[in-house]
Design an enzyme around this catalytic site. Sequence first.
Site, PDB file in Angstrom:
ATOM      1  N   LYS A  58      84.579  64.005  25.549  1.00 30.02           N
ATOM      2  CA  LYS A  58      83.152  64.074  25.177  1.00 30.02           C
ATOM      3  C   LYS A  58      82.410  64.978  26.156  1.00 30.02           C
ATOM      4  O   LYS A  58      81.575  65.796  25.764  1.00 30.02           O
ATOM      5  CB  LYS A  58      82.531  62.672  25.174  1.00 30.02           C
ATOM      6  CG  LYS A  58      82.937  61.849  23.960  1.00 30.02           C
ATOM      7  CD  LYS A  58      82.567  60.380  24.094  1.00 30.02           C
ATOM      8  CE  LYS A  58      83.138  59.588  22.916  1.00 30.02           C
ATOM      9  NZ  LYS A  58      83.034  58.130  23.089  1.00 30.02           N
ATOM     10  N   GLN A 102      80.555  53.732  26.971  1.00 33.28           N
ATOM     11  CA  GLN A 102      81.892  53.724  26.348  1.00 33.28           C
ATOM     12  C   GLN A 102      82.350  52.273  26.147  1.00 33.28           C
ATOM     13  O   GLN A 102      82.370  51.481  27.090  1.00 33.28           O
ATOM     14  CB  GLN A 102      82.876  54.491  27.247  1.00 33.28           C
ATOM     15  CG  GLN A 102      84.242  54.667  26.655  1.00 33.28           C
ATOM     16  CD  GLN A 102      84.258  55.554  25.398  1.00 33.28           C
ATOM     17  OE1 GLN A 102      83.587  56.576  25.332  1.00 33.28           O
ATOM     18  NE2 GLN A 102      85.006  55.138  24.395  1.00 33.28           N
ATOM     19  N   ASP A 125      74.811  56.825  19.878  1.00 28.51           N
ATOM     20  CA  ASP A 125      75.870  56.147  19.127  1.00 28.51           C
ATOM     21  C   ASP A 125      75.293  55.418  17.912  1.00 28.51           C
ATOM     22  O   ASP A 125      76.037  55.023  17.018  1.00 28.51           O
ATOM     23  CB  ASP A 125      76.562  55.093  20.024  1.00 28.51           C
ATOM     24  CG  ASP A 125      77.925  55.563  20.517  1.00 28.51           C
ATOM     25  OD1 ASP A 125      78.472  56.507  19.922  1.00 28.51           O
ATOM     26  OD2 ASP A 125      78.427  54.973  21.492  1.00 28.51           O
TER      27      ASP A 125
END
Length: 290
Positions: A58, A102, A125
């Site tokens: 990422k 994460q 997200d």
Amino acid sequence: MHQAPGTHIIDGKSFAERLRVDIALRAAKLKAARGITPGLAVVLVGDDPASDVYVRSKGKATREAGMNSYEFRLPASTTQAELLAKIAALNADPQVHGILVQLPLPKHLNTSDIVNSIRPEKDVDGFTDLNVGRRSKGFSNAIIPCTPLGCMILLREVCPQGLAGKTALVIGRSETVGKPMADLLLRADCTVTIAHSKTRDIETLVKDSQADIVVAAVGRPEMVKGAWLKQGAIVIDVGINRVNGKLVGDVDFDSCLGIASAITPVPGGVGPMTIACLLENTLRAAGHAA
Ligand code: NAP
């Protein structure tokens, strides 16, 4: 990429590469016009090797798009209060437009409270309750989770005539993939069925559904067979499973060739779109920043 008679292999990798080039151009324009360089902060707690690989890729993709990447690796012993303080600092930082924690987090941390402490406009997200609610109500300011967003972009690509009226079967109902995917398909005027681990006789359900679109987000290697599909179905395989060192999806790919009209491969299908959509969400968040 090989092509079976009648089955289009959806090249998510190439599509994601084109999308990333476009995102980099738009990021450069944002910088030139308003002096804003989009910034994505990724927070990793603990030393799970798979999560570490995701965080690295990422970060790399973010930098390649001309954006700032901030990576924070915190020890597995990090307390709830320490993590909340880190997120509060990132929420207040004007250089940071997107924040991603994460997952999974170590068991002693309350994932829901951590995720919901992210400012909704930085929640790239799309996992905060506010963004889930906005999405479910179809509000345009909802941030859509990256994997379902990527799946929808691919579906629209293979269905240029539109998705309205199609029947869709989503296998999996996780908060991160299955449920938002079903939501987005419904919003696109598909008729949607959702299957999960308590569904009785999934094979018969898939066969009887005669679904135009089958999305598999299960985490069971090669579970969905070509013989279950209606001729001409579009198959989106979200699954990523490692079997004997090889990556396979939730769909038995080879058995779908000649039956599906289009299918995403694993790897090279949905996966690359997920990262591209993370960049897209970060760019949009930066564009909305005051
Ligand atoms: P998850 O949270 O474990 O959810 C799996 C879902 O599948 C659950 O809803 C579960 O039902 C259902 N399920 C499990 N076994 C089943 C069965 N035998 N029959 C029918 N349904 C079954 O997984 P996830 O996060 O949604 O991820 C799903 C897959 O996608 C995994 O392989 C993951 O690695 C992959 N993934 C890929 C990407 C990408 O970028 N390509 C991103 C995220 C995830 P219950 O709700 O009843 O438990």
